[in-house]
Scaffold this motif. Structure first.
Motif, PDB file in Angstrom:
ATOM      1  N   HIS A 174      -1.431 -45.189  82.199  1.00 58.19           N
ATOM      2  CA  HIS A 174      -1.560 -45.119  80.746  1.00 58.19           C
ATOM      3  C   HIS A 174      -0.356 -44.398  80.151  1.00 58.19           C
ATOM      4  CE1 HIS A 174      -5.650 -46.664  80.690  1.00 58.19           C
ATOM      5  NE2 HIS A 174      -5.963 -45.808  81.646  1.00 58.19           N
ATOM      6  N   SER A 175      -0.028 -43.233  80.717  1.00 57.48           N
ATOM      7  CA  SER A 175       1.026 -42.410  80.130  1.00 57.48           C
ATOM      8  C   SER A 175       2.410 -43.025  80.300  1.00 57.48           C
ATOM      9  CB  SER A 175       1.001 -41.004  80.759  1.00 57.48           C
ATOM     10  OG  SER A 175       1.202 -41.083  82.146  1.00 57.48           O
ATOM     11  N   GLN A 220      -4.865 -47.342  65.539  1.00 56.19           N
ATOM     12  CA  GLN A 220      -4.174 -47.813  66.749  1.00 56.19           C
ATOM     13  C   GLN A 220      -2.849 -47.086  66.978  1.00 56.19           C
ATOM     14  OE1 GLN A 220      -3.937 -52.104  66.300  1.00 56.19           O
ATOM     15  NE2 GLN A 220      -6.057 -52.382  66.951  1.00 56.19           N
ATOM     16  N   ILE A 221      -2.870 -45.774  66.769  1.00 64.13           N
ATOM     17  CA  ILE A 221      -1.694 -44.935  67.026  1.00 64.13           C
ATOM     18  C   ILE A 221      -1.794 -44.412  68.453  1.00 64.13           C
ATOM     19  CG2 ILE A 221      -0.472 -42.829  66.375  1.00 64.13           C
ATOM     20  CD1 ILE A 221      -1.533 -43.259  63.522  1.00 64.13           C
ATOM     21  N   PRO A 222      -0.824 -44.698  69.315  1.00 64.76           N
ATOM     22  CA  PRO A 222      -0.903 -44.251  70.712  1.00 64.76           C
ATOM     23  C   PRO A 222      -0.886 -42.717  70.807  1.00 64.76           C
ATOM     24  CG  PRO A 222       1.284 -45.096  70.228  1.00 64.76           C
ATOM     25  CD  PRO A 222       0.437 -45.405  69.028  1.00 64.76           C
ATOM     26  N   HIS A 223      -1.704 -42.188  71.701  1.00 63.62           N
ATOM     27  CA  HIS A 223      -1.752 -40.733  71.848  1.00 63.62           C
ATOM     28  C   HIS A 223      -2.240 -40.345  73.239  1.00 63.62           C
ATOM     29  CE1 HIS A 223      -5.771 -41.952  70.445  1.00 63.62           C
ATOM     30  NE2 HIS A 223      -6.249 -40.884  71.075  1.00 63.62           N
ATOM     31  N   ALA A 224      -1.845 -39.142  73.650  1.00 69.06           N
ATOM     32  CA  ALA A 224      -2.305 -38.543  74.905  1.00 69.06           C
ATOM     33  C   ALA A 224      -3.026 -37.244  74.578  1.00 69.06           C
ATOM     34  CB  ALA A 224      -1.126 -38.272  75.839  1.00 69.06           C
ATOM     35  N   VAL A 225      -4.104 -36.968  75.305  1.00 69.40           N
ATOM     36  CA  VAL A 225      -4.936 -35.784  75.053  1.00 69.40           C
ATOM     37  C   VAL A 225      -4.760 -34.788  76.194  1.00 69.40           C
ATOM     38  CG1 VAL A 225      -7.293 -34.926  74.746  1.00 69.40           C
ATOM     39  CG2 VAL A 225      -6.624 -37.130  73.754  1.00 69.40           C
ATOM     40  N   VAL A 226      -4.645 -33.494  75.842  1.00 70.71           N
ATOM     41  CA  VAL A 226      -4.664 -32.417  76.830  1.00 70.71           C
ATOM     42  C   VAL A 226      -5.933 -31.608  76.584  1.00 70.71           C
ATOM     43  CG1 VAL A 226      -3.494 -30.406  77.768  1.00 70.71           C
ATOM     44  CG2 VAL A 226      -2.144 -32.299  76.839  1.00 70.71           C
ATOM     45  N   GLU A 227      -6.788 -31.493  77.592  1.00 71.83           N
ATOM     46  CA  GLU A 227      -8.083 -30.829  77.430  1.00 71.83           C
ATOM     47  C   GLU A 227      -8.435 -30.100  78.723  1.00 71.83           C
ATOM     48  OE1 GLU A 227     -11.257 -29.169  76.451  1.00 71.83           O
ATOM     49  OE2 GLU A 227     -10.450 -30.443  74.852  1.00 71.83           O
ATOM     50  N   ASN A 228      -8.990 -28.877  78.609  1.00 74.24           N
ATOM     51  CA  ASN A 228      -9.343 -28.118  79.812  1.00 74.24           C
ATOM     52  C   ASN A 228     -10.844 -28.113  80.089  1.00 74.24           C
ATOM     53  OD1 ASN A 228     -10.285 -26.392  77.869  1.00 74.24           O
ATOM     54  ND2 ASN A 228      -9.054 -24.625  78.475  1.00 74.24           N
ATOM     55  N   ASN A 229     -11.570 -29.027  79.450  1.00 70.93           N
ATOM     56  CA  ASN A 229     -12.997 -29.189  79.710  1.00 70.93           C
ATOM     57  C   ASN A 229     -13.195 -30.439  80.568  1.00 70.93           C
ATOM     58  OD1 ASN A 229     -15.740 -30.419  79.129  1.00 70.93           O
ATOM     59  ND2 ASN A 229     -15.993 -28.409  78.193  1.00 70.93           N
ATOM     60  N   ARG A 230     -13.724 -30.246  81.768  1.00 73.05           N
ATOM     61  CA  ARG A 230     -13.840 -31.359  82.715  1.00 73.05           C
ATOM     62  C   ARG A 230     -14.712 -32.494  82.179  1.00 73.05           C
ATOM     63  NH1 ARG A 230     -13.896 -27.225  86.693  1.00 73.05           N
ATOM     64  NH2 ARG A 230     -12.229 -27.413  88.208  1.00 73.05           N
ATOM     65  N   GLU A 262       4.460 -31.793  80.366  1.00 75.20           N
ATOM     66  CA  GLU A 262       5.375 -32.807  80.879  1.00 75.20           C
ATOM     67  C   GLU A 262       4.662 -34.120  81.158  1.00 75.20           C
ATOM     68  OE1 GLU A 262       5.536 -29.677  81.567  1.00 75.20           O
ATOM     69  OE2 GLU A 262       7.495 -29.016  82.293  1.00 75.20           O
ATOM     70  N   HIS A 263       3.393 -34.019  81.619  1.00 72.17           N
ATOM     71  CA  HIS A 263       2.641 -35.220  81.983  1.00 72.17           C
ATOM     72  C   HIS A 263       2.248 -36.055  80.772  1.00 72.17           C
ATOM     73  CE1 HIS A 263       2.587 -34.081  86.127  1.00 72.17           C
ATOM     74  NE2 HIS A 263       1.918 -32.974  85.911  1.00 72.17           N
ATOM     75  N   THR A 264       2.392 -35.504  79.567  1.00 72.44           N
ATOM     76  CA  THR A 264       2.071 -36.258  78.354  1.00 72.44           C
ATOM     77  C   THR A 264       3.287 -37.032  77.838  1.00 72.44           C
ATOM     78  OG1 THR A 264       2.689 -34.473  76.838  1.00 72.44           O
ATOM     79  CG2 THR A 264       0.417 -34.474  77.686  1.00 72.44           C
ATOM     80  N   HIS A 265       4.418 -36.938  78.569  1.00 66.21           N
ATOM     81  CA  HIS A 265       5.695 -37.542  78.144  1.00 66.21           C
ATOM     82  C   HIS A 265       6.097 -36.992  76.770  1.00 66.21           C
ATOM     83  CE1 HIS A 265       6.095 -40.882  81.227  1.00 66.21           C
ATOM     84  NE2 HIS A 265       4.919 -40.351  81.474  1.00 66.21           N
ATOM     85  N   LEU A 266       6.000 -35.679  76.656  1.00 68.50           N
ATOM     86  CA  LEU A 266       6.282 -35.016  75.384  1.00 68.50           C
ATOM     87  C   LEU A 266       7.723 -35.249  74.935  1.00 68.50           C
ATOM     88  CD1 LEU A 266       4.738 -33.027  73.395  1.00 68.50           C
ATOM     89  CD2 LEU A 266       6.180 -31.257  74.395  1.00 68.50           C
ATOM     90  N   ARG A 267       8.632 -35.446  75.887  1.00 71.21           N
ATOM     91  CA  ARG A 267      10.038 -35.672  75.523  1.00 71.21           C
ATOM     92  C   ARG A 267      10.201 -36.928  74.656  1.00 71.21           C
ATOM     93  NH1 ARG A 267      10.585 -33.620  80.799  1.00 71.21           N
ATOM     94  NH2 ARG A 267      11.933 -31.777  80.921  1.00 71.21           N
ATOM     95  N   HIS A 268       9.275 -37.873  74.807  1.00 76.12           N
ATOM     96  CA  HIS A 268       9.358 -39.126  74.055  1.00 76.12           C
ATOM     97  C   HIS A 268       8.324 -39.175  72.928  1.00 76.12           C
ATOM     98  CE1 HIS A 268      11.932 -40.389  77.314  1.00 76.12           C
ATOM     99  NE2 HIS A 268      10.958 -40.171  78.185  1.00 76.12           N
ATOM    100  N   ALA A 269       7.577 -38.074  72.724  1.00 74.06           N
ATOM    101  CA  ALA A 269       6.527 -38.059  71.699  1.00 74.06           C
ATOM    102  C   ALA A 269       7.111 -37.830  70.317  1.00 74.06           C
ATOM    103  CB  ALA A 269       5.495 -36.988  72.015  1.00 74.06           C
TER     104      ALA A 269
END
Length: 567
Positions: free
Chosen positions: A419-420, A447-457, A482-489
């Motif tokens: 996905h990422s 329909q805006i692409p996005h990645a989520v960072v969450e610490n709740n399993r 880094e895993h969210t490809h923040l450099r390209h966000a």
């Protein structure tokens, strides 16, 4: 006419207000002032001396109302979800703290019974302090906040058992070398367990129907004061009934009363009506603690006090931190729980008084426990402020993080692979709670692409099942963003209001993508100024947005008046 009660309440509030205001002006938590106010009106300092017994009973009301409020926001579903870490963690930490405290006492030449009593008194954190700290840092509804509260509930259950068992155990330890083989010990343990289970069953079966039904009847009267009276009567009445009929502590009884009301739609109204009473009587709790403290113990036994504080703030914290990491929780969550438990409070005072009455603890030992409580409560805010510093320190040890937190880095990357890799000019959404979820739904709608960072399993698992790009971990930790490809966000949205975590996320994000547009949520005016000063062009303060929205609706109602009014 005897005015002892009025005098005690009036002087407690006056001294607490003056000392609390002074502490706040000096940049210290107000509760430090409340503790010092208690010392000022206590029996160990000159001048006015308040009635200690009355103050203790009044403070107990504060604990009851506070535990009732916790129950209103906490359910057994949450506790059962966290049963592994809360139950196992609490028991292991109690054992670790008891052993550490007992070893110090044995080194000082105390008896085994007195040593164990001291260690046990240092093992349980203060409900009042923990909840206030979590509320101040907006952590009560987070995963680590729920873990800390669940952990404390388990500790309280253990203390309830202990308060009934210790008197019988004290006699057995004097008469039996192998007291754990005595029938009286196991009979007492069985009786206490049956009473607690019976009370819980009665509350969950009968209470879940009767209590909400009564409150709904009161709501229909449209009487605000009658509803407030009903809430307070429920909290105090059930707590008293639990103690009188089942031998359960006031705090546990009030907590279960809150849990019973939790499922009702009137729980929020009940919480708001009880809040002013909670705040007022919580102040009396801190004042009563200060009254028990003999300041001369700091001069008579400084090294003993230092050892006790070390067990509370260092030993207990390290134990809690290690347990959290063993259960593979994120580093910041482990540090938060460790900081939350780095103090002792109300149950420690009760255990100290019981030990003194049974001859297990001397007056000096009781004062040592009080000194440890006051020092640890005073320094506890510093423990929270050290979380970002300690997080950075551990970040510089990648081997440590890889060994203890694989799910927060490598595993997360595997979960989002497929996905990422396709993400570009997207939104990175940190946090998927109530605010983050609404934002995510809006992004999906357009329909805006996005990645989520969450610490709740649980939240992460649900998002993955829905086909979302999600990273499990703490965004303030090195390697997660880094895993969210923040450099390209294109945009980074931080929904957590926790200021230290937010600052760290901004710092890491700008290293990866200096030109990214950052949108931040905050609840503080001074934090808003800080965010603007470091170039955050879209800091959002909920209170400001709420005021703007309400003003917009009001002005729309007066559109005709505004158009007729000359500019």
């Amino acid at each position: 006419m005897d005015h002892t009660l009025i005098t005690t309440i009036a002087m407690s509030f006056l001294f607490a207000f003056a000392a609390g205001l002074l502490a706040a002006r000096l940049g210290l938590p107000p509760l430090v002032g409340y503790l010092l106010a208690g010392v000022g009106i206590g029996p160990y300092t000159p001048g006015f001396v308040a009635d200690l017994k009355l103050a203790a009973q009044l403070s107990e009301i504060g604990v009851i109302l506070l535990m009732f409020g916790v129950g209103l926001h906490f359910s057994f579903r949450d506790l059962m979800k966290l049963r592994g870490i809360a139950m196992t963690g609490a028991l292991l930490q109690i054992i670790a703290a008891t052993v550490m405290g007992a070893l110090f006492a044995l080194w000082w030449g105390w008896s085994l019974a007195s040593s164990l009593m001291l260690g046990f008194s240092l093992s349980v954190a203060s409900t009042v302090v923990l909840l206030k700290s979590l509320e101040e840092h907006h952590l009560l509804e987070t995963t680590q906040g729920r873990i800390a509260v669940g952990w404390l509930v388990v500790e309280d259950l253990v203390m309830v058992l202990a308060l009934v068992m210790i008197p019988a155990l004290a006699v057995l330890m004097e008469t039996h070398e192998q007291w754990w083989l005595a029938n009286d010990f196991w009979i007492s343990l069985f009786e206490v367990t049956i009473k607690i289970v019976l009370f819980i069953v009665v509350m969950l079966l009968a209470g879940t129907r009767l209590i909400p039904w009564i409150l709904h009847l009161v709501v229909k009267t449209d009487s605000r004061e009658l509803f407030t009276l009903a809430v307070i009567a429920m909290a105090l009445g059930i707590a008293y009934g639990a103690a009188s009929l089942f031998g359960v502590s006031f705090a546990l009884g009030a907590f279960l009363a809150g849990v019973v009301i939790n499922g009702s739609h009137i729980s929020h109204r009940a919480a708001s009506n009880a809040l002013p009473f909670q705040d007022a009587f919580a102040v009396l709790f801190f004042v009563s603690v200060g009254m028990l403290f003999d300041p001369t113990i700091l001069l008579k036994m400084p090294w003993h006090v230092l050892a006790v504080v070390a067990v509370i703030m260092i030993g207990k914290s390290i134990a809690a931190f290690a347990i959290m990491l063993l259960f593979r929780y994120p580093l910041v969550a482990a540090l938060t729980v460790a900081a939350s438990l780095a103090q002792i409070g109300e149950f420690s005072f009760i255990l100290a008084a019981l030990g003194n009455r049974l001859g297990l603890l001397s007056n000096e030992a009781q004062s040592l426990i009080m000194a440890g409580a006051i020092v640890s409560i005073t320094l506890n805010p510093i423990a929270f402020r050290m979380i970002p510093l300690l997080a950075r320190m551990f970040e510089n040890r990648p081997g440590f993080l890889n060994n203890h937190q694989p799910e927060s880095t490598e595993s997360s990357a595997q979960h989002t692979e497929g996905h990422s890799e396709q993400l570009n000019a997207h939104v990175v959404l940190v946090g998927y709670g109530r605010v983050g979820k609404k934002i995510g739904l809006q992004l999906d709608q357009y329909q805006i692409p996005h990645a989520v960072v969450e610490n709740n399993r649980q939240a992460c698992d649900a998002l993955r099942k829905a086909g979302k790009s999600v990273i499990f971990g703490d965004a303030s930790m090195h390697g997660i963003l880094e895993h969210t490809h923040l450099r390209h966000a294109k945009v980074l949205v931080i929904t957590s209001p926790e200021r230290f975590q937010t600052r760290r996320i901004i710092e890491l994000a700008r290293k990866l993508n200096p030109h990214i547009d950052i949108i931040v949520r905050t609840h503080y005016e001074e934090e808003l100024d800080y965010l603007q000063s470091i170039g955050i062009n879209a800091p959002v303060m909920a209170e400001h947005e709420l005021a703007d929205t309400i003003s917009k609706h009001v002005l729309e109602r007066f559109a005709d008046v505004r158009s007729a009014t000359p500019p």
